[in-house]
Enzyme design. Structure first.
Site, PDB file in Angstrom:
ATOM      1  N   ASN A   1       2.095 -16.673   3.823  1.00 55.09           N
ATOM      2  CA  ASN A   1       1.221 -15.508   3.963  1.00 55.09           C
ATOM      3  C   ASN A   1       1.875 -14.417   4.799  1.00 55.09           C
ATOM      4  O   ASN A   1       2.644 -14.692   5.710  1.00 55.09           O
ATOM      5  CB  ASN A   1      -0.117 -15.917   4.599  1.00 55.09           C
ATOM      6  CG  ASN A   1      -0.903 -16.820   3.679  1.00 55.09           C
ATOM      7  OD1 ASN A   1      -0.576 -16.918   2.500  1.00 55.09           O
ATOM      8  ND2 ASN A   1      -1.911 -17.484   4.198  1.00 55.09           N
TER       9      ASN A   1
ATOM     10  N   HIS B   1       7.686 -15.252   3.944  1.00 58.91           N
ATOM     11  CA  HIS B   1       7.660 -14.041   3.105  1.00 58.91           C
ATOM     12  C   HIS B   1       7.497 -12.761   3.906  1.00 58.91           C
ATOM     13  O   HIS B   1       7.125 -11.732   3.350  1.00 58.91           O
ATOM     14  CB  HIS B   1       6.540 -14.162   2.058  1.00 58.91           C
ATOM     15  CG  HIS B   1       6.803 -15.229   1.034  1.00 58.91           C
ATOM     16  ND1 HIS B   1       5.856 -15.691   0.160  1.00 58.91           N
ATOM     17  CD2 HIS B   1       7.926 -15.931   0.758  1.00 58.91           C
ATOM     18  CE1 HIS B   1       6.380 -16.630  -0.621  1.00 58.91           C
ATOM     19  NE2 HIS B   1       7.629 -16.802  -0.263  1.00 58.91           N
TER      20      HIS B   1
ATOM     21  N   CYS C   1      13.621  -0.117   7.370  1.00 57.17           N
ATOM     22  CA  CYS C   1      14.336   1.074   6.912  1.00 57.17           C
ATOM     23  C   CYS C   1      15.251   0.675   5.745  1.00 57.17           C
ATOM     24  O   CYS C   1      16.014  -0.287   5.853  1.00 57.17           O
ATOM     25  CB  CYS C   1      15.146   1.662   8.068  1.00 57.17           C
ATOM     26  SG  CYS C   1      16.177   3.043   7.557  1.00 57.17           S
TER      27      CYS C   1
ATOM     28  N   CYS D   1      15.630   7.809  11.176  1.00 50.03           N
ATOM     29  CA  CYS D   1      16.638   8.498  10.350  1.00 50.03           C
ATOM     30  C   CYS D   1      16.055   9.226   9.147  1.00 50.03           C
ATOM     31  O   CYS D   1      16.783   9.868   8.406  1.00 50.03           O
ATOM     32  CB  CYS D   1      17.715   7.506   9.907  1.00 50.03           C
ATOM     33  SG  CYS D   1      17.137   6.367   8.658  1.00 50.03           S
TER      34      CYS D   1
ATOM     35  N   ASN E   1      -6.790 -28.099  -1.309  1.00 52.74           N
ATOM     36  CA  ASN E   1      -6.837 -26.990  -2.261  1.00 52.74           C
ATOM     37  C   ASN E   1      -8.154 -27.058  -3.021  1.00 52.74           C
ATOM     38  O   ASN E   1      -8.746 -28.121  -3.155  1.00 52.74           O
ATOM     39  CB  ASN E   1      -5.662 -27.082  -3.252  1.00 52.74           C
ATOM     40  CG  ASN E   1      -5.383 -25.744  -3.937  1.00 52.74           C
ATOM     41  OD1 ASN E   1      -6.257 -25.157  -4.572  1.00 52.74           O
ATOM     42  ND2 ASN E   1      -4.162 -25.261  -3.800  1.00 52.74           N
TER      43      ASN E   1
END
Ligand code: NAD
Length: 249
Positions: free
Chosen positions: A106, A123, A131, A155, A218
């Site tokens: 997550n 993840h 950047c 930048c 689950n």
């Protein structure tokens, strides 16, 4: 509680009372009860797009504004949400067990909000931006964003979400550490994950090969269910507190 679920809880709790080392792998399902849609549920769609069409480097190159609008929408949803009882039980277990690792797919930051500290984010994190020129990673909690697409304050280059997209590699050190923990723990929980997104989907199979017991929670059966030592079909925000209560009795 059904009779075989009661027996399942009893057997699991006697195991949990003996072990010292636990790893937990969570997917989008653990945050569903906090009101954050999973990708594969019916609420996972944004406009007419599926996540797989937007969370990719190609989609971003083609149309960064569209991809950022989708992330802005997701950040808006996630920003207002709180951890649920499932997140809180895992934060408590981190204090209870000498070795406890939380591996998550997550990006919502809810485990940290619940108090978990030792987290491997496979993840990335939706509250971080990167950047595209210099790879600098920064936190950004603006929801909504001040400009879309956002630009690097240092930048002026385009910023991207600091998350791993479909087709990208996971951060090497984080994934190595996740596999190391899965392969050395005594019990691995897999919670709210469809176990179809690799490489996280392989973690429980590596754990099983190394002799760990695998517990799955689950709403529905997954490709892991038939191999798991314990399978609980139901909501993580109800099953985890039930196991925690029995563990403390
Ligand atoms: P997924 O969307 O593929 O699957 C979610 C799974 O959770 C399903 O198997 C579903 O049955 C189960 N589930 C749903 N509600 C549940 C509940 N209350 N209790 C227990 N299980 C429940 O998610 P995934 O396997 O994590 O992988 C897809 C990708 O989606 C990951 O890369 C992840 O980064 C990303 N994602 C993250 C978030 C988030 O950060 N909250 C949200 C959506 C998608």
């Amino acid at each position: 509680m059904k009779v075989n679920q009661k027996e399942n809880v009893r057997a699991l709790v006697s195991l949990l009372k003996e072990v010292h080392s636990i790893a937990v792998s969570t997917g989008a399902g653990i945050s569903a009860e906090s009101g954050i849609p999973t990708f594969r549920g019916k609420d996972g769609l944004w406009k007419q797009f599926r996540a797989e069409e937007l969370a990719t480097p190609n989609a971003f190159m083609r149309d960064p504004k569209l991809v950022w609008e989708w992330y802005d929408w997701r950040r808006g949803i996630i920003g207002g949400k709180s951890p649920n009882p499932g997140h809180f039980v895992l934060a408590e277990w981190e204090k209870l067990y000498p070795e406890f690792t939380l591996i998550t797919q997550n990006i919502d930051g809810l485990h940290a909000k619940a108090g978990s500290r030792n987290i491997l984010e496979l993840h990335g994190n939706i509250w971080k931006v990167r950047c595209t020129q210099k790879e600098t990673v920064m936190e950004n909690f603006d929801a909504p964003l001040k400009e879309i697409p956002p630009l690097c304050p240092k930048c002026g280059a385009l910023l991207r979400p600091h998350v791993v997209w479909f087709g990208e590699s996971l951060p090497t050190e984080v994934i190595h550490e996740a596999f190391r923990r899965a392969e050395t723990c005594e019990v691995l929980f897999v919670i709210g994950s469809s176990t179809v997104v690799q490489p996280a989907a392989s973690l429980p199979f590596h754990a099983l090969e190394e002799g760990a017991k695998v517990v799955e929670i689950n709403l529905e059966p997954t490709p892991l269910t038939s191999s798991a030592n314990f399978s609980f079909l139901g909501k993580a925000g109800e099953i985890l507190p039930m196991i925690d209560k029995a563990l403390k009795e």
